[in-house]
Design a protein around this motif. Structure first.
Motif, short mmCIF file in Angstrom:
data_model
loop_
_atom_site.label_atom_id
_atom_site.label_comp_id
_atom_site.label_asym_id
_atom_site.label_seq_id
_atom_site.Cartn_x
_atom_site.Cartn_y
_atom_site.Cartn_z
N ALA A 11 -29.14 -16.34 4.06
CA ALA A 11 -29.95 -15.87 2.94
C ALA A 11 -30.60 -17.06 2.26
O ALA A 11 -30.11 -18.19 2.36
N ARG A 13 -32.32 -17.57 -1.62
CA ARG A 13 -32.72 -16.97 -2.90
C ARG A 13 -33.60 -17.96 -3.66
O ARG A 13 -33.22 -19.13 -3.79
N ARG A 45 -40.98 -21.29 3.62
CA ARG A 45 -40.27 -20.01 3.51
C ARG A 45 -39.92 -19.47 4.90
O ARG A 45 -38.87 -18.86 5.08
N GLN A 49 -35.80 -17.94 6.96
CA GLN A 49 -35.67 -16.49 7.14
C GLN A 49 -34.29 -16.20 7.73
O GLN A 49 -33.81 -16.95 8.58
N PRO A 50 -33.64 -15.12 7.29
CA PRO A 50 -32.30 -14.80 7.81
C PRO A 50 -32.29 -14.75 9.34
O PRO A 50 -33.19 -14.19 9.96
N HIS A 76 -36.80 -19.82 15.62
CA HIS A 76 -37.13 -18.70 14.73
C HIS A 76 -36.71 -17.42 15.41
O HIS A 76 -37.41 -16.91 16.27
N ALA A 78 -35.73 -14.22 14.03
CA ALA A 78 -36.22 -12.92 13.55
C ALA A 78 -37.65 -12.64 14.01
O ALA A 78 -38.01 -11.49 14.28
N LEU A 88 -34.03 -5.57 13.81
CA LEU A 88 -34.20 -6.23 12.52
C LEU A 88 -33.13 -5.77 11.52
O LEU A 88 -32.58 -6.57 10.78
N LEU A 91 -29.87 -7.46 12.47
CA LEU A 91 -29.88 -8.86 12.01
C LEU A 91 -29.58 -8.94 10.51
O LEU A 91 -28.74 -9.73 10.07
N ALA A 96 -25.94 -10.05 6.03
CA ALA A 96 -25.43 -9.57 4.74
C ALA A 96 -23.90 -9.46 4.77
O ALA A 96 -23.23 -9.82 3.79
N GLU A 99 -22.36 -13.00 4.76
CA GLU A 99 -22.53 -13.62 3.44
C GLU A 99 -21.54 -13.04 2.44
O GLU A 99 -21.07 -13.75 1.55
N ALA A 233 -27.82 -3.37 3.54
CA ALA A 233 -28.42 -3.60 4.86
C ALA A 233 -27.56 -2.98 5.96
O ALA A 233 -28.09 -2.43 6.93
#
Lengths: 255, 197
Positions: A11, A13, A45, A49-50, A76, A78, A88, A91, A96, A99, A233
């Motif tokens: 993640a 934030r 960014r 990405q997750p 990369h 995703a 998706l 993933l 989630a 984490e 998720a």
């Protein structure tokens, strides 16, 4: 102090104007957070990405500090299946769940390797492999947390054939004969998890049954003690696959 | 020694993106040196905007009228709705001058981590708009991020029975981009989205 490790982005934030607090699942340092300058900027960014694999350097004056990450992209992940809603969702669910339940700064090299294998399966082209890998990954996560399921033999009779249920009380497999009187209360053991099963892939019905199975034990053992439900998720993945399974005819009639 | 008014102004300016306490003080000094040319007009413009700007109840755009000028424009193609995350995306698309349809501003993306669910976005209103007889196409223009695409897939699901064509923006090589400098994710997306020439 500082260290360098490879990691999987869980993640990121936004923090302040352009920075981000990034959560990584690293190979040798477990789930580890750090501040990444520019992590929420347009140019960086995409790196956080997750699911992306990264090379991370963490620096802080004291070990208990949040510290700062310098992150370089390795793969990369995703981006390879952004157009596939189920992959998706899987993933997002995996990131989630990790984490939420894995303690910070506690190495879990086995989980890191398993998550890497899950990302490989999600990136792969074979439709029927990744759902089975996802369920195996959640079973592995339960095992890593100390709540592994015993699916090798029947809890009541010890037999290793005709295992089609899992006891919600013990987390052990139950044979067709022994579980029949309690079938309403039993969880379904998907065919690809049975010792005599066909192995390999899972269709939508199997995947939905697998998600119900692992979701039940994840909720009980990992999330109930935290006084929270499964992550949104993970719930969305469940809903997506259940709906897909209902819309297609289930070939696993022996469940 | 600054006055409480100047301190308050500097504190408020420091909350703007790109400004910190030092740059806010510089901006205040700049304003003070140009009271007639800059400070007074700026104060009036801010007061006027604060009183007049509202969110369009139809599409979520910001304007001084409701419905906004885009929704109310008879020249625009009302059969197409472009779904975007934020008003900044609307402005970006309008700058291209290559899109003549209507918009729908979601107000963010689904985010399990931040607790943003479907009920926090303007998805229900989008479904209502999509079901109106004149709408034939919905363009999903959410960002090419995990959250953006997850939101796009969720909207696709919600619009499944709306009877409209659903499309999304292409992902791939930007104009002026060199393959050598692209990340592998963008290249993969570009290869997947290749088309016959």
């Amino acid at each position: 102090m500082d260290w360098r490790d490879e990691g999987i982005v869980l993640a990121a934030r936004p923090h302040g104007e352009g920075a981000a607090v990034v959560q990584l699942l690293t190979r040798d340092h477990g789930r580890h957070a750090g501040l990444m300058h520019g992590g929420d900027s347009r140019s960086k960014r995409g790196i956080v990405q997750p699911g992306n694999l990264v090379d991370a350097v963490w620096r802080a004056r004291l070990t208990e500090h949040l510290g700062r990450y310098t992150i370089e992209p390795v793969r990369h992940v995703a981006a390879q299946f952004m157009d596939d809603p189920a992959r998706l969702a899987a993933l997002s669910a995996a990131c989630a769940v990790v984490e939420a339940v894995i303690p910070e700064r506690e190495p879990h090299p086995g989980l890191y390797a398993a998550t890497g294998a899950l990302l490989d399966a999600l990136s792969g082209g074979e439709r029927d492999i990744w759902p089975a890998v996802y369920i195996q990954w959640e079973l592995g996560l339960l095992h890593e947390l100390g709540f592994g399921l015993d699916l090798g033999s029947c809890a009541a009779t010890g037999e290793t054939e005709n295992l089609i249920y899992v006891s919600p009380r013990t987390g052990r497999a139950v044979s067709r004969a022994a579980g029949e009187p309690y079938r309403e209360r039993m969880l379904t053991l998907p065919s690809f998890l049975r010792p005599d099963g066909r192995g390999g892939g899972a269709d939508d019905a199997d995947f939905a049954a697998g998600l119900k199975l692992t979701g039940f034990f994840l909720a009980r053992h990992a999330f109930d003690p935290l006084d929270r439900g499964l992550p949104a998720a993970r719930e969305r993945l469940d809903v997506l696959i259940s709906r897909s399974s209902e819309s297609t005819e289930s070939p696993s009639a022996d469940c | 020694m600054s006055t409480p008014e100047i301190e308050r102004l500097a504190d408020l300016l420091a909350k703007l993106p790109g400004l910190g306490p030092r740059s806010a003080r510089r901006a205040v000094l700049h304003l003070i040196k140009r009271p007639g040319q800059l400070m007074q007009p700026l104060a009036e413009a801010i007061a006027s905007a604060a009183n007049a700007i509202r969110t369009c109840t139809n599409c979520g755009n910001v304007d001084t009228v409701d419905p906004c000028r885009i929704c109310d424009d008879p020249e625009r193609d009302r059969s197409v709705i472009c779904v975007i995350e934020d008003v900044a995306d609307l402005w970006a698309l309008e700058r291209t001058a290559s899109y003549g349809g209507n918009y729908h501003v979601l107000g963010g993306t689904l985010s399990a981590l931040d607790g943003v669910g479907p009920e926090d976005l303007r998805i229900g209103r989008l479904v209502d708009r999509a079901k109106s007889a004149q709408v034939t196409e919905i363009i999903l223009a959410t960002n090419a991020t995990v959250a953006g695409q997850t939101t796009a897939h969720y909207i696709t699901e919600r619009l499944a029975d709306a009877g409209v064509m659903i499309s999304r923006l292409a992902h791939g090589v930007p104009v002026g981009g060199e393959l050598d400098y692209l990340d592998d994710g963008t290249l993969t997306a570009a290869l997947k989205s290749r088309r016959e020439v």
